[in-house]
Design a protein around this motif. Structure first.
Motif, PDB file in Angstrom:
ATOM      1  N   ARG A  51      -6.662  -6.884  56.415  1.00 24.43           N
ATOM      2  CA  ARG A  51      -6.374  -7.331  56.059  1.00 24.43           C
ATOM      3  C   ARG A  51      -6.019  -8.536  57.422  1.00 24.43           C
ATOM      4  O   ARG A  51      -6.245  -9.990  57.039  1.00 24.43           O
ATOM      5  CB  ARG A  51      -5.264  -7.153  55.452  1.00 24.43           C
ATOM      6  CG  ARG A  51      -4.822  -6.529  54.137  1.00 24.43           C
ATOM      7  CD  ARG A  51      -5.803  -7.228  53.058  1.00 24.43           C
ATOM      8  NE  ARG A  51      -5.848  -6.885  51.906  1.00 24.43           N
ATOM      9  CZ  ARG A  51      -6.587  -7.641  51.071  1.00 24.43           C
ATOM     10  NH1 ARG A  51      -6.716  -9.220  51.171  1.00 24.43           N
ATOM     11  NH2 ARG A  51      -6.770  -7.008  49.750  1.00 24.43           N
ATOM     12  N   PHE A  52      -6.813  -8.108  58.806  1.00 25.96           N
ATOM     13  CA  PHE A  52      -5.511  -8.675  59.076  1.00 25.96           C
ATOM     14  C   PHE A  52      -6.990 -10.498  59.761  1.00 25.96           C
ATOM     15  O   PHE A  52      -7.049 -11.217  60.298  1.00 25.96           O
ATOM     16  CB  PHE A  52      -5.988  -8.050  60.861  1.00 25.96           C
ATOM     17  CG  PHE A  52      -5.888  -8.786  62.338  1.00 25.96           C
ATOM     18  CD1 PHE A  52      -4.740  -9.479  62.095  1.00 25.96           C
ATOM     19  CD2 PHE A  52      -6.913  -8.968  62.477  1.00 25.96           C
ATOM     20  CE1 PHE A  52      -4.568 -10.344  63.811  1.00 25.96           C
ATOM     21  CE2 PHE A  52      -6.747  -9.850  63.845  1.00 25.96           C
ATOM     22  CZ  PHE A  52      -5.754 -10.642  64.118  1.00 25.96           C
ATOM     23  N   ASP A  53      -8.695  -9.276  59.241  1.00 29.17           N
ATOM     24  CA  ASP A  53      -9.388 -10.295  59.489  1.00 29.17           C
ATOM     25  C   ASP A  53      -9.863 -11.627  58.606  1.00 29.17           C
ATOM     26  O   ASP A  53      -9.881 -12.619  59.117  1.00 29.17           O
ATOM     27  CB  ASP A  53     -10.595  -9.328  59.346  1.00 29.17           C
ATOM     28  CG  ASP A  53     -10.990  -8.524  60.588  1.00 29.17           C
ATOM     29  OD1 ASP A  53     -11.049  -8.931  61.603  1.00 29.17           O
ATOM     30  OD2 ASP A  53     -11.085  -7.582  60.275  1.00 29.17           O
ATOM     31  N   ILE A  54      -9.445 -11.320  57.199  1.00 27.25           N
ATOM     32  CA  ILE A  54      -8.958 -12.593  56.024  1.00 27.25           C
ATOM     33  C   ILE A  54      -8.055 -13.083  56.779  1.00 27.25           C
ATOM     34  O   ILE A  54      -8.043 -14.053  56.998  1.00 27.25           O
ATOM     35  CB  ILE A  54      -8.865 -11.702  54.880  1.00 27.25           C
ATOM     36  CG1 ILE A  54     -10.507 -10.599  54.697  1.00 27.25           C
ATOM     37  CG2 ILE A  54      -8.485 -12.472  53.559  1.00 27.25           C
ATOM     38  CD1 ILE A  54      -9.653  -9.880  53.538  1.00 27.25           C
ATOM     39  N   ALA A  55      -6.626 -12.802  56.722  1.00 28.15           N
ATOM     40  CA  ALA A  55      -5.665 -13.724  57.698  1.00 28.15           C
ATOM     41  C   ALA A  55      -6.067 -14.504  58.661  1.00 28.15           C
ATOM     42  O   ALA A  55      -5.701 -15.353  58.483  1.00 28.15           O
ATOM     43  CB  ALA A  55      -4.609 -12.910  57.302  1.00 28.15           C
ATOM     44  N   LYS A  56      -7.012 -14.246  59.611  1.00 26.12           N
ATOM     45  CA  LYS A  56      -7.728 -15.240  60.359  1.00 26.12           C
ATOM     46  C   LYS A  56      -8.639 -16.021  60.106  1.00 26.12           C
ATOM     47  O   LYS A  56      -8.114 -16.963  60.881  1.00 26.12           O
ATOM     48  CB  LYS A  56      -8.316 -13.932  61.850  1.00 26.12           C
ATOM     49  CG  LYS A  56      -8.380 -14.725  62.989  1.00 26.12           C
ATOM     50  CD  LYS A  56      -9.005 -14.029  64.255  1.00 26.12           C
ATOM     51  CE  LYS A  56      -9.095 -14.465  65.135  1.00 26.12           C
ATOM     52  NZ  LYS A  56      -8.984 -14.286  66.192  1.00 26.12           N
ATOM     53  N   ALA A  57      -9.183 -15.547  58.759  1.00 29.97           N
ATOM     54  CA  ALA A  57     -11.174 -16.542  58.894  1.00 29.97           C
ATOM     55  C   ALA A  57      -9.698 -17.236  57.681  1.00 29.97           C
ATOM     56  O   ALA A  57      -9.681 -18.837  57.592  1.00 29.97           O
ATOM     57  CB  ALA A  57     -11.608 -15.852  57.864  1.00 29.97           C
ATOM     58  N   LYS A  58      -8.783 -17.717  57.357  1.00 32.37           N
ATOM     59  CA  LYS A  58      -8.350 -18.258  56.501  1.00 32.37           C
ATOM     60  C   LYS A  58      -7.578 -19.314  57.730  1.00 32.37           C
ATOM     61  O   LYS A  58      -7.393 -21.081  57.252  1.00 32.37           O
ATOM     62  CB  LYS A  58      -6.606 -17.740  55.717  1.00 32.37           C
ATOM     63  CG  LYS A  58      -7.557 -16.945  54.193  1.00 32.37           C
ATOM     64  CD  LYS A  58      -6.087 -15.990  52.983  1.00 32.37           C
ATOM     65  CE  LYS A  58      -6.663 -15.261  52.171  1.00 32.37           C
ATOM     66  NZ  LYS A  58      -5.769 -14.963  51.491  1.00 32.37           N
ATOM     67  N   ALA A  59      -6.665 -18.820  58.599  1.00 33.82           N
ATOM     68  CA  ALA A  59      -5.334 -19.955  59.556  1.00 33.82           C
ATOM     69  C   ALA A  59      -6.914 -20.505  60.074  1.00 33.82           C
ATOM     70  O   ALA A  59      -7.453 -21.726  60.030  1.00 33.82           O
ATOM     71  CB  ALA A  59      -5.491 -19.270  60.561  1.00 33.82           C
ATOM     72  N   SER A  60      -7.969 -20.063  60.617  1.00 35.29           N
ATOM     73  CA  SER A  60      -9.629 -20.663  60.919  1.00 35.29           C
ATOM     74  C   SER A  60     -10.260 -22.021  60.374  1.00 35.29           C
ATOM     75  O   SER A  60     -10.584 -22.775  60.754  1.00 35.29           O
ATOM     76  CB  SER A  60     -10.228 -20.023  61.878  1.00 35.29           C
ATOM     77  OG  SER A  60     -10.829 -18.702  61.331  1.00 35.29           O
ATOM     78  N   GLY A  61     -10.085 -21.033  59.176  1.00 33.40           N
ATOM     79  CA  GLY A  61     -11.118 -22.011  58.393  1.00 33.40           C
ATOM     80  C   GLY A  61     -10.392 -23.440  57.913  1.00 33.40           C
ATOM     81  O   GLY A  61     -10.640 -24.654  58.035  1.00 33.40           O
ATOM     82  N   ALA A  62      -8.908 -22.967  57.347  1.00 36.83           N
ATOM     83  CA  ALA A  62      -8.107 -24.057  57.146  1.00 36.83           C
ATOM     84  C   ALA A  62      -8.144 -25.381  58.536  1.00 36.83           C
ATOM     85  O   ALA A  62      -8.279 -26.545  58.303  1.00 36.83           O
ATOM     86  CB  ALA A  62      -6.499 -24.037  57.014  1.00 36.83           C
ATOM     87  N   LEU A  63      -8.293 -24.301  59.474  1.00 39.52           N
ATOM     88  CA  LEU A  63      -8.061 -25.770  61.128  1.00 39.52           C
ATOM     89  C   LEU A  63      -9.318 -26.266  61.072  1.00 39.52           C
ATOM     90  O   LEU A  63      -9.514 -27.306  61.191  1.00 39.52           O
ATOM     91  CB  LEU A  63      -7.962 -25.311  62.207  1.00 39.52           C
ATOM     92  CG  LEU A  63      -6.134 -24.580  62.411  1.00 39.52           C
ATOM     93  CD1 LEU A  63      -6.120 -23.744  63.653  1.00 39.52           C
ATOM     94  CD2 LEU A  63      -5.234 -25.550  63.044  1.00 39.52           C
ATOM     95  N   GLY A  64     -10.801 -25.449  61.072  1.00 43.39           N
ATOM     96  CA  GLY A  64     -11.646 -26.074  61.225  1.00 43.39           C
ATOM     97  C   GLY A  64     -11.991 -27.014  60.232  1.00 43.39           C
ATOM     98  O   GLY A  64     -13.167 -27.861  60.569  1.00 43.39           O
ATOM     99  N   MET A  65     -12.012 -27.056  59.412  1.00 46.56           N
ATOM    100  CA  MET A  65     -12.247 -27.584  57.554  1.00 46.56           C
ATOM    101  C   MET A  65     -10.959 -29.062  57.947  1.00 46.56           C
ATOM    102  O   MET A  65     -10.914 -29.751  56.804  1.00 46.56           O
ATOM    103  CB  MET A  65     -12.687 -26.964  57.348  1.00 46.56           C
ATOM    104  CG  MET A  65     -13.607 -25.669  57.222  1.00 46.56           C
ATOM    105  SD  MET A  65     -15.001 -26.842  56.947  1.00 46.56           S
ATOM    106  CE  MET A  65     -15.159 -28.299  55.407  1.00 46.56           C
TER     107      MET A  65
END
Length: 143
Positions: A51-65
């Motif tokens: 869950r932590f890894d997925i949450a971080k990927a959601k946040a960084s993906g939003a920023l990156g894209m």
């Protein structure tokens, strides 16, 4: 304006409160600043391993894209090869499910993102938005 620790804690506290109100499954929450550096994070008791890894990927993906992950998921549905390439090129730092929400200051500038994982994407996103609004900030495509 930079995202402060106090704002990140408010986002987390209110996102968790919304999660309990909605009877969400245990959540993991990551708040990143505009440079994708962690400001605050929490994992509720019982949240599963990734869950932590997925949450971080959601946040960084939003920023990156430059868009909430709800928007990115819709775009990926019509252009899956491109988004698979982005996920591969970024080492998996993009999760294509709602729950990654851009954080904007009162003037509309992106100052960070919150990623939540644990329940449905819709529930994760609702908790993120509740936290952002409680901090006196705006979110997503709002300006």
């Amino acid at each position: 304006m930079s995202l402060t620790l106090a704002q990140a804690r408010t986002i987390i506290d209110h996102a968790l409160e919304q999660g309990r109100t909605d009877s969400a499954q245990p959540l993991a929450i990551v708040v990143l600043d505009a440079g994708a550096h962690p400001v605050a994070m929490v994992r509720e008791d019982g949240a599963s391993l990734f869950r932590f890894d997925i949450a971080k990927a959601k946040a960084s993906g939003a920023l990156g894209m430059g868009a909430d992950t709800r928007v990115l998921a819709a775009r990926a549905a019509s252009n899956p090869v491109f988004f698979q390439s982005v996920v591969a090129a970024t080492g998996g730092r993009l999760a294509l499910s709602p729950g990654g929400v851009l954080i904007r200051d009162v003037e509309g500038a992106v100052i960070g993102a919150v990623g939540i994982s644990g329940d449905t994407g819709e529930c994760d996103e609702a908790c993120a938005i509740a936290g952002i609004l409680a901090a006196g900030l705006s979110h997503g495509d709002m300006k």
